[in-house]
Design a protein around this motif. Structure first.
Motif, PDB file in Angstrom:
ATOM      1  N   PRO A   1       0.791  -1.100   0.004  1.00 11.83           N
ATOM      2  CA  PRO A   1       0.054  -0.050   0.073  1.00 11.83           C
ATOM      3  C   PRO A   1       1.036   1.259  -0.058  1.00 11.83           C
ATOM      4  CG  PRO A   1      -0.030  -1.168   2.174  1.00 11.83           C
ATOM      5  CD  PRO A   1       0.831  -1.841   1.407  1.00 11.83           C
ATOM      6  N   SER A   2       0.604   2.008  -0.696  1.00 13.92           N
ATOM      7  CA  SER A   2       1.319   3.457  -0.738  1.00 13.92           C
ATOM      8  C   SER A   2       2.661   3.128  -1.064  1.00 13.92           C
ATOM      9  CB  SER A   2       0.776   4.237   0.206  1.00 13.92           C
ATOM     10  OG  SER A   2      -0.498   4.446   0.131  1.00 13.92           O
ATOM     11  N   ALA A   3       3.179   2.344  -1.787  1.00 10.50           N
ATOM     12  CA  ALA A   3       4.755   2.158  -2.244  1.00 10.50           C
ATOM     13  C   ALA A   3       5.471   1.576  -0.579  1.00 10.50           C
ATOM     14  CB  ALA A   3       5.400   3.342  -2.553  1.00 10.50           C
ATOM     15  N   CYS A   4       4.477   1.012  -0.027  1.00  8.50           N
ATOM     16  CA  CYS A   4       5.335   0.594   1.500  1.00  8.50           C
ATOM     17  C   CYS A   4       6.423  -0.174   1.336  1.00  8.50           C
ATOM     18  CB  CYS A   4       4.100  -0.009   2.449  1.00  8.50           C
ATOM     19  SG  CYS A   4       4.682  -0.701   3.862  1.00  8.50           S
ATOM     20  N   GLY A   5       7.422   0.187   1.734  1.00 12.52           N
ATOM     21  CA  GLY A   5       8.839  -0.567   1.954  1.00 12.52           C
ATOM     22  C   GLY A   5       9.564  -0.817   0.529  1.00 12.52           C
TER      23      GLY A   5
ATOM     24  N   ALA B   1      14.395   5.029  -0.748  1.00 13.12           N
ATOM     25  CA  ALA B   1      13.373   3.630  -0.191  1.00 13.12           C
ATOM     26  C   ALA B   1      12.418   4.245   0.573  1.00 13.12           C
ATOM     27  CB  ALA B   1      14.385   3.163   0.875  1.00 13.12           C
ATOM     28  N   HIS B   2      11.142   3.430   0.975  1.00 12.96           N
ATOM     29  CA  HIS B   2      10.018   4.058   1.146  1.00 12.96           C
ATOM     30  C   HIS B   2       9.519   3.420   2.408  1.00 12.96           C
ATOM     31  CE1 HIS B   2       6.036   6.010   0.653  1.00 12.96           C
ATOM     32  NE2 HIS B   2       6.521   6.745  -0.309  1.00 12.96           N
ATOM     33  N   PRO B   3      10.056   3.277   3.297  1.00 11.57           N
ATOM     34  CA  PRO B   3       9.745   2.567   4.832  1.00 11.57           C
ATOM     35  C   PRO B   3       8.618   3.291   5.539  1.00 11.57           C
ATOM     36  CG  PRO B   3      11.807   3.401   5.261  1.00 11.57           C
ATOM     37  CD  PRO B   3      11.566   3.630   3.744  1.00 11.57           C
ATOM     38  N   TYR B   4       7.763   2.718   5.902  1.00 16.94           N
ATOM     39  CA  TYR B   4       6.815   3.350   6.868  1.00 16.94           C
ATOM     40  C   TYR B   4       6.995   2.757   8.489  1.00 16.94           C
ATOM     41  CZ  TYR B   4       3.659   5.019   3.179  1.00 16.94           C
ATOM     42  OH  TYR B   4       3.165   5.660   1.916  1.00 16.94           O
ATOM     43  N   LEU B   5       7.594   3.731   9.074  1.00 12.98           N
ATOM     44  CA  LEU B   5       8.120   3.373  10.637  1.00 12.98           C
ATOM     45  C   LEU B   5       6.688   3.231  11.419  1.00 12.98           C
ATOM     46  CD1 LEU B   5      11.463   5.226  10.838  1.00 12.98           C
ATOM     47  CD2 LEU B   5      10.761   3.083   9.783  1.00 12.98           C
TER      48      LEU B   5
ATOM     49  N   LEU C   1      16.044   5.579  12.020  1.00  7.62           N
ATOM     50  CA  LEU C   1      16.350   5.328  10.380  1.00  7.62           C
ATOM     51  C   LEU C   1      17.743   6.251  10.140  1.00  7.62           C
ATOM     52  CD1 LEU C   1      14.052   5.214   7.574  1.00  7.62           C
ATOM     53  CD2 LEU C   1      16.371   6.569   7.258  1.00  7.62           C
ATOM     54  N   TRP C   2      18.859   5.278  10.059  1.00 11.32           N
ATOM     55  CA  TRP C   2      20.183   5.900   9.744  1.00 11.32           C
ATOM     56  C   TRP C   2      20.487   5.774   8.191  1.00 11.32           C
ATOM     57  CZ3 TRP C   2      23.612   2.758   7.405  1.00 11.32           C
ATOM     58  CH2 TRP C   2      23.550   1.378   7.685  1.00 11.32           C
ATOM     59  N   ALA C   3      21.261   6.574   7.660  1.00 11.72           N
ATOM     60  CA  ALA C   3      21.624   6.609   6.088  1.00 11.72           C
ATOM     61  C   ALA C   3      23.073   7.048   6.203  1.00 11.72           C
ATOM     62  CB  ALA C   3      20.973   7.264   5.338  1.00 11.72           C
ATOM     63  N   ASP C   4      23.876   6.457   5.164  1.00 10.09           N
ATOM     64  CA  ASP C   4      25.068   6.886   5.025  1.00 10.09           C
ATOM     65  C   ASP C   4      25.150   8.465   4.505  1.00 10.09           C
ATOM     66  OD1 ASP C   4      25.006   6.631   2.123  1.00 10.09           O
ATOM     67  OD2 ASP C   4      26.127   4.669   2.526  1.00 10.09           O
TER      68      ASP C   4
ATOM     69  N   LEU D   1       3.323   6.851   8.953  1.00 17.52           N
ATOM     70  CA  LEU D   1       4.591   7.692   8.787  1.00 17.52           C
ATOM     71  C   LEU D   1       5.650   7.261   8.047  1.00 17.52           C
ATOM     72  CD1 LEU D   1       5.399  10.614   9.701  1.00 17.52           C
ATOM     73  CD2 LEU D   1       7.019   9.489  11.308  1.00 17.52           C
ATOM     74  N   ALA D   2       5.919   7.530   6.842  1.00 18.86           N
ATOM     75  CA  ALA D   2       7.023   7.160   6.018  1.00 18.86           C
ATOM     76  C   ALA D   2       8.017   8.197   6.196  1.00 18.86           C
ATOM     77  CB  ALA D   2       6.526   7.331   4.597  1.00 18.86           C
ATOM     78  N   ILE D   3       9.524   7.659   6.494  1.00 15.71           N
ATOM     79  CA  ILE D   3      10.548   8.502   6.472  1.00 15.71           C
ATOM     80  C   ILE D   3      11.310   7.851   5.389  1.00 15.71           C
ATOM     81  CG2 ILE D   3      12.523   9.314   7.585  1.00 15.71           C
ATOM     82  CD1 ILE D   3      10.978   9.137  10.120  1.00 15.71           C
ATOM     83  N   GLU D   4      11.454   8.501   4.087  1.00 16.52           N
ATOM     84  CA  GLU D   4      12.194   8.167   2.940  1.00 16.52           C
ATOM     85  C   GLU D   4      13.584   8.539   2.745  1.00 16.52           C
ATOM     86  OE1 GLU D   4       9.306   8.894  -0.052  1.00 16.52           O
ATOM     87  OE2 GLU D   4       7.594   9.033   1.544  1.00 16.52           O
ATOM     88  N   PRO D   5      14.562   7.728   3.027  1.00 15.11           N
ATOM     89  CA  PRO D   5      16.034   8.170   2.592  1.00 15.11           C
ATOM     90  C   PRO D   5      15.951   8.262   1.169  1.00 15.11           C
ATOM     91  CG  PRO D   5      15.970   6.130   3.402  1.00 15.11           C
ATOM     92  CD  PRO D   5      14.549   6.343   3.506  1.00 15.11           C
ATOM     93  N   MET D   6      16.581   9.310   0.596  1.00 19.23           N
ATOM     94  CA  MET D   6      16.964   9.594  -0.718  1.00 19.23           C
ATOM     95  C   MET D   6      18.265  10.157  -0.932  1.00 19.23           C
ATOM     96  SD  MET D   6      13.201  11.072  -1.868  1.00 19.23           S
ATOM     97  CE  MET D   6      13.609  12.728  -1.165  1.00 19.23           C
ATOM     98  N   THR D   7      18.896   9.681  -2.069  1.00 23.19           N
ATOM     99  CA  THR D   7      20.142  10.375  -2.389  1.00 23.19           C
ATOM    100  C   THR D   7      19.999  11.621  -3.506  1.00 23.19           C
ATOM    101  OG1 THR D   7      20.540   8.900  -4.480  1.00 23.19           O
ATOM    102  CG2 THR D   7      21.347   7.957  -2.489  1.00 23.19           C
TER     103      THR D   7
END
Length: 311
Positions: free
Chosen positions: A48-52, A155-159, A237-240, A263-269
């Motif tokens: 749903p809604s690009a989950c994960g 990425a599209h995780p919902y936490l 949610l950590w990211a390099d 709540l989605a927190i989406e890391p993006m380059t």
């Protein structure tokens, strides 16, 4: 019943468990003991809604699906037809192939083949691994073509934190600017967040927020974004250092949470519309390979017992 997302890879490491799926190389569930760390969804449903899911070779939106390459207009398929945009790359609904597997790790691969809107050949892999720090996700992209290719990863995780309603949680994102958007969610400008309701650097209650907002100007080096409960439990949610942008989305019509917030927190380059702006794009030369990592770390879910479970 055959899963709607293909093969289901069950991972375990101590009290951590995850279900990683074949379609979109997505995270269908991530748990510590009996506590969900991400929003799960049923095995018979699409995310749903690009989950994960994985967002490659670009995250977020390309306005009108149009961009230019060497002065030539390129047209991507409009995968967000209601807003007339191309969204979340080219692999979100494609099945990946299994490369490697263990009890706590799975690596899957998918190829981006040339098409009129994106005439490049990319070999990609995604590794999901559970270990002492939680879940680590590593993306690798190799340019298998004959010309330099513009790429970005998201990425599209919902936490979530167990059964605590998202509205009662506090989200912290150490960003100094946000992207302003129009009614089609396309970027129109950038503004400082200091002194505005968009400043999440000191933490804001999710109930106070209405966001589908991209943020930039993150601190140098690896970054951490935090979702916290009042009892001290946190999901980090950590990211390099490659992930210089993040999208925060307070979704009030998430399919498996009627009446609640996901709540989605989406890391993006790279941010939205990067194929046009060039911001954050990595141009891979033929034969070049690029790897980036992010992950999810639970904290405070059981104190000493939590740490001892990995001893």
């Amino acid at each position: 019943m055959r899963p709607a997302t293909g093969e289901q890879y069950e991972l375990d490491f101590g009290d951590l468990s995850a279900t990683i799926v074949q379609v979109g190389a997505g995270i269908r569930s991530l748990r510590f003991a009996e506590s969900d760390l991400t929003e799960p969804y049923p095995v018979g449903e699409q995310p749903p809604s690009a989950c994960g899911i994985v967002l490659v070779p670009w995250p977020n939106r390309v306005a009108d699906g149009r961009w230019e390459l060497g002065g030539e207009a390129r047209q991507l398929d409009l995968t967000e037809p209601a807003k007339r945009n191309a969204i979340h790359g080219l692999l979100r609904r494609r099945p990946y192939e299994l490369v490697d597997r263990s009890d706590s790790m799975v690596t899957q691969a998918a190829t981006v083949y040339p098409e009129p809107g994106y005439p490049f050949l990319l070999d990609t892999t995604v590794t999901h691994e559970l270990h002492t720090e939680g879940l680590q996700v590593t993306h690798t992209i190799s340019n298998a073509g004959e010309s330099a290719a513009p790429v970005a990863v998201g990425a599209h995780p919902y936490l979530r934190i167990a059964d605590v309603p998202a509205e009662q949680l506090t989200v912290t994102v150490a960003a100094r600017t946000r992207f302003e958007t129009d009614d089609r969610s396309n970027v129109t400008g950038e503004a400082p967040v200091a002194g505005t309701p968009y400043d999440l650097s000191a933490g804001r209650r999710v109930s106070e927020l209405e966001l589908d907002t991209g943020f930039a100007d993150l601190p140098d080096g690896p970054v951490e974004h935090v979702l916290a409960a009042d009892d001290g439990r946190r999901v980090v949610l950590w990211a390099d250092e490659a992930f210089r942008y993040v999208q925060v989305f307070t979704h009030r019509s998430f399919a498996t949470k009627p009446g609640g917030v996901a709540l989605a927190i989406e890391p993006m380059t790279a941010p939205a519309n990067a194929l046009n702006s060039g911001r954050g794009l990595r141009w891979l030369e033929p034969g070049e390979t690029w790897s980036v990592s992010w992950g999810v770390r639970p904290e405070g879910f059981g104190g000493e017992a939590y740490l001892a479970s990995w001893g």
